[in-house]
Motif scaffolding. Structure first.
Motif, PDB file in Angstrom:
ATOM      1  N   ALA A  44      56.663  45.881  44.476  1.00 22.31           N
ATOM      2  CA  ALA A  44      55.702  46.883  44.955  1.00 22.31           C
ATOM      3  C   ALA A  44      54.365  46.229  45.283  1.00 22.31           C
ATOM      4  CB  ALA A  44      55.508  47.968  43.886  1.00 22.31           C
ATOM      5  N   PRO A  45      53.624  46.803  46.226  1.00 23.81           N
ATOM      6  CA  PRO A  45      52.304  46.251  46.553  1.00 23.81           C
ATOM      7  C   PRO A  45      51.283  46.586  45.476  1.00 23.81           C
ATOM      8  CG  PRO A  45      52.667  48.281  47.759  1.00 23.81           C
ATOM      9  CD  PRO A  45      53.952  47.982  47.026  1.00 23.81           C
ATOM     10  N   SER A  46      50.205  45.820  45.435  1.00 21.90           N
ATOM     11  CA  SER A  46      49.124  46.100  44.485  1.00 21.90           C
ATOM     12  C   SER A  46      47.818  45.526  45.022  1.00 21.90           C
ATOM     13  CB  SER A  46      49.425  45.505  43.107  1.00 21.90           C
ATOM     14  OG  SER A  46      49.595  44.106  43.172  1.00 21.90           O
ATOM     15  N   SER A  47      46.723  46.124  44.633  1.00 23.26           N
ATOM     16  CA  SER A  47      45.406  45.657  45.059  1.00 23.26           C
ATOM     17  C   SER A  47      45.190  44.221  44.603  1.00 23.26           C
ATOM     18  CB  SER A  47      44.315  46.553  44.462  1.00 23.26           C
ATOM     19  OG  SER A  47      44.466  47.886  44.878  1.00 23.26           O
ATOM     20  N   TRP A  48      44.774  43.371  45.532  1.00 26.47           N
ATOM     21  CA  TRP A  48      44.558  41.942  45.264  1.00 26.47           C
ATOM     22  C   TRP A  48      45.802  41.253  44.703  1.00 26.47           C
ATOM     23  CZ3 TRP A  48      40.494  45.092  42.875  1.00 26.47           C
ATOM     24  CH2 TRP A  48      39.323  45.163  43.640  1.00 26.47           C
ATOM     25  N   LYS A 104      44.508  27.521  47.798  1.00 28.92           N
ATOM     26  CA  LYS A 104      43.488  26.508  48.045  1.00 28.92           C
ATOM     27  C   LYS A 104      42.239  26.863  47.231  1.00 28.92           C
ATOM     28  CE  LYS A 104      45.029  25.421  52.733  1.00 28.92           C
ATOM     29  NZ  LYS A 104      44.665  25.401  54.174  1.00 28.92           N
ATOM     30  N   PRO A 105      41.538  25.863  46.714  1.00 28.49           N
ATOM     31  CA  PRO A 105      40.384  26.143  45.837  1.00 28.49           C
ATOM     32  C   PRO A 105      39.388  27.123  46.426  1.00 28.49           C
ATOM     33  CG  PRO A 105      40.910  23.817  45.777  1.00 28.49           C
ATOM     34  CD  PRO A 105      41.797  24.415  46.824  1.00 28.49           C
ATOM     35  N   GLU A 106      39.088  26.998  47.714  1.00 31.34           N
ATOM     36  CA  GLU A 106      38.095  27.889  48.304  1.00 31.34           C
ATOM     37  C   GLU A 106      38.608  29.342  48.359  1.00 31.34           C
ATOM     38  OE1 GLU A 106      40.125  25.677  51.797  1.00 31.34           O
ATOM     39  OE2 GLU A 106      39.469  25.277  49.728  1.00 31.34           O
ATOM     40  N   ILE A 107      39.919  29.495  48.617  1.00 33.09           N
ATOM     41  CA  ILE A 107      40.513  30.841  48.627  1.00 33.09           C
ATOM     42  C   ILE A 107      40.545  31.397  47.217  1.00 33.09           C
ATOM     43  CG2 ILE A 107      42.593  32.169  49.118  1.00 33.09           C
ATOM     44  CD1 ILE A 107      41.173  31.232  51.613  1.00 33.09           C
ATOM     45  N   ARG A 108      40.977  30.564  46.275  1.00 32.94           N
ATOM     46  CA  ARG A 108      41.059  30.996  44.880  1.00 32.94           C
ATOM     47  C   ARG A 108      39.690  31.446  44.381  1.00 32.94           C
ATOM     48  NH1 ARG A 108      42.268  26.259  42.299  1.00 32.94           N
ATOM     49  NH2 ARG A 108      40.033  25.974  42.002  1.00 32.94           N
ATOM     50  N   ASP A 109      38.679  30.639  44.600  1.00 35.12           N
ATOM     51  CA  ASP A 109      37.344  30.969  44.097  1.00 35.12           C
ATOM     52  C   ASP A 109      36.793  32.232  44.759  1.00 35.12           C
ATOM     53  OD1 ASP A 109      37.567  28.735  42.548  1.00 35.12           O
ATOM     54  OD2 ASP A 109      36.250  27.484  43.794  1.00 35.12           O
ATOM     55  N   MET A 110      37.058  32.377  46.056  1.00 30.63           N
ATOM     56  CA  MET A 110      36.578  33.559  46.762  1.00 30.63           C
ATOM     57  C   MET A 110      37.235  34.826  46.214  1.00 30.63           C
ATOM     58  SD  MET A 110      37.024  34.650  50.776  1.00 30.63           S
ATOM     59  CE  MET A 110      38.789  34.917  50.528  1.00 30.63           C
ATOM     60  N   MET A 111      38.559  34.783  46.029  1.00 32.88           N
ATOM     61  CA  MET A 111      39.286  35.973  45.584  1.00 32.88           C
ATOM     62  C   MET A 111      38.931  36.331  44.146  1.00 32.88           C
ATOM     63  SD  MET A 111      40.813  37.025  48.211  1.00 32.88           S
ATOM     64  CE  MET A 111      41.673  38.361  47.368  1.00 32.88           C
ATOM     65  N   ILE A 112      38.859  35.328  43.273  1.00 33.75           N
ATOM     66  CA  ILE A 112      38.522  35.608  41.877  1.00 33.75           C
ATOM     67  C   ILE A 112      37.108  36.161  41.775  1.00 33.75           C
ATOM     68  CG2 ILE A 112      38.114  34.561  39.612  1.00 33.75           C
ATOM     69  CD1 ILE A 112      40.458  32.685  40.190  1.00 33.75           C
ATOM     70  N   GLN A 114      35.532  37.851  44.112  1.00 30.49           N
ATOM     71  CA  GLN A 114      35.558  39.212  44.657  1.00 30.49           C
ATOM     72  C   GLN A 114      36.121  40.199  43.636  1.00 30.49           C
ATOM     73  OE1 GLN A 114      38.524  41.107  47.745  1.00 30.49           O
ATOM     74  NE2 GLN A 114      37.038  39.831  48.877  1.00 30.49           N
ATOM     75  N   ILE A 115      37.204  39.809  42.983  1.00 32.13           N
ATOM     76  CA  ILE A 115      37.855  40.690  41.997  1.00 32.13           C
ATOM     77  C   ILE A 115      36.939  40.936  40.809  1.00 32.13           C
ATOM     78  CG2 ILE A 115      39.751  40.812  40.334  1.00 32.13           C
ATOM     79  CD1 ILE A 115      41.379  39.176  42.495  1.00 32.13           C
ATOM     80  N   GLU A 120      33.353  44.131  37.326  1.00 31.01           N
ATOM     81  CA  GLU A 120      32.234  43.945  36.401  1.00 31.01           C
ATOM     82  C   GLU A 120      31.458  45.241  36.200  1.00 31.01           C
ATOM     83  OE1 GLU A 120      28.556  40.802  35.629  1.00 31.01           O
ATOM     84  OE2 GLU A 120      29.528  40.911  37.590  1.00 31.01           O
ATOM     85  N   ASN A 121      31.387  45.666  34.942  1.00 31.05           N
ATOM     86  CA  ASN A 121      30.632  46.867  34.557  1.00 31.05           C
ATOM     87  C   ASN A 121      31.038  48.100  35.365  1.00 31.05           C
ATOM     88  OD1 ASN A 121      29.025  45.353  32.704  1.00 31.05           O
ATOM     89  ND2 ASN A 121      27.769  44.641  34.418  1.00 31.05           N
TER      90      ASN A 121
END
Length: 205
Positions: A44-48, A104-112, A114-115, A120-121
């Protein structure tokens, strides 16, 4: 005897799935088949792609019977082959490093980033995403079960506080629904549907 299993089309699965409340008791779903159902549900699909759902699976008869009063004595809780407690993960952002570990590190860092920024709060986002995405997986679980010849019924009638206590559900997870699955003793019936032009708004209100 011809035991060839007929495969249903996606349309047939969708249209033949109805909520079943009376099940054949003492029917066991083979482990291999159950795992196939779960694998289908988990696509099933899920956000992020955080896969916010957890399925707490109850198969032992004694444990299903303990759920009976918690579900206000709805007999399907005791009689179905499996009772799945569909949970939503309120801290799904914590699995982001695992989900994006191979990116890729840049994708990983961007997505984490963003999430975590979204979570947060913001407990409302966490709750909305937990329920929304767990519900998507629950629907897919019901369709996967039907494709394999089993029926189901999504249940919202239960004592959430008692359920959490009985099954030791951590605070991280929120119960979304109780979902019995098994072989129908009495087939579910098709229910009336409102017309499409009542349900669909074109372009804008």
């Amino acid at each position: 005897m011809n035991t060839t299993k007929l495969e249903l089309t996606a349309e047939e699965v969708i249209l033949s799935r109805h909520s079943v409340r009376k099940y054949q008791r003492d029917v066991t779903i083979p482990d291999a088949e159950w795992n196939e159902i779960l694998e289908l549900a988990f696509s099933a699909p899920s956000s992020w792609n955080l896969q916010h759902w957890r399925f707490l699976v109850v198969k032992e008869q004694a444990n299903k019977d303990k759920l009976l009063p918690i579900t206000y004595n709805q007999q399907q809780t005791s009689d179905a082959s499996v009772v799945v407690i569909v949970l939503g993960d309120l801290q799904a952002n914590l699995v982001a490093p695992d989900v994006y570990g191979q990116a890729k590190p840049e994708i990983r860092d961007m997505m984490i980033g963003q999430i975590n920024g979204a979570y947060e709060n913001n407990p409302q986002i966490a709750r909305d995403e937990a329920i929304r995405n767990a519900s998507l997986a629950a629907m897919q679980l019901m369709l996967a079960a039907k494709a394999k010849g089993y029926d189901s019924v999504p249940m919202g009638g239960y004592n959430a506080e008692a359920l959490i206590k009985e099954l030791n559900i951590p605070e991280r997870y929120i119960p979304v629904m109780v979902l019995p699955i098994g072989k129908a003793q009495v087939e579910g019936r098709a229910t009336d549907r409102l017309p499409i032009n009542h349900q669909v708004i074109q372009e804008s209100f």
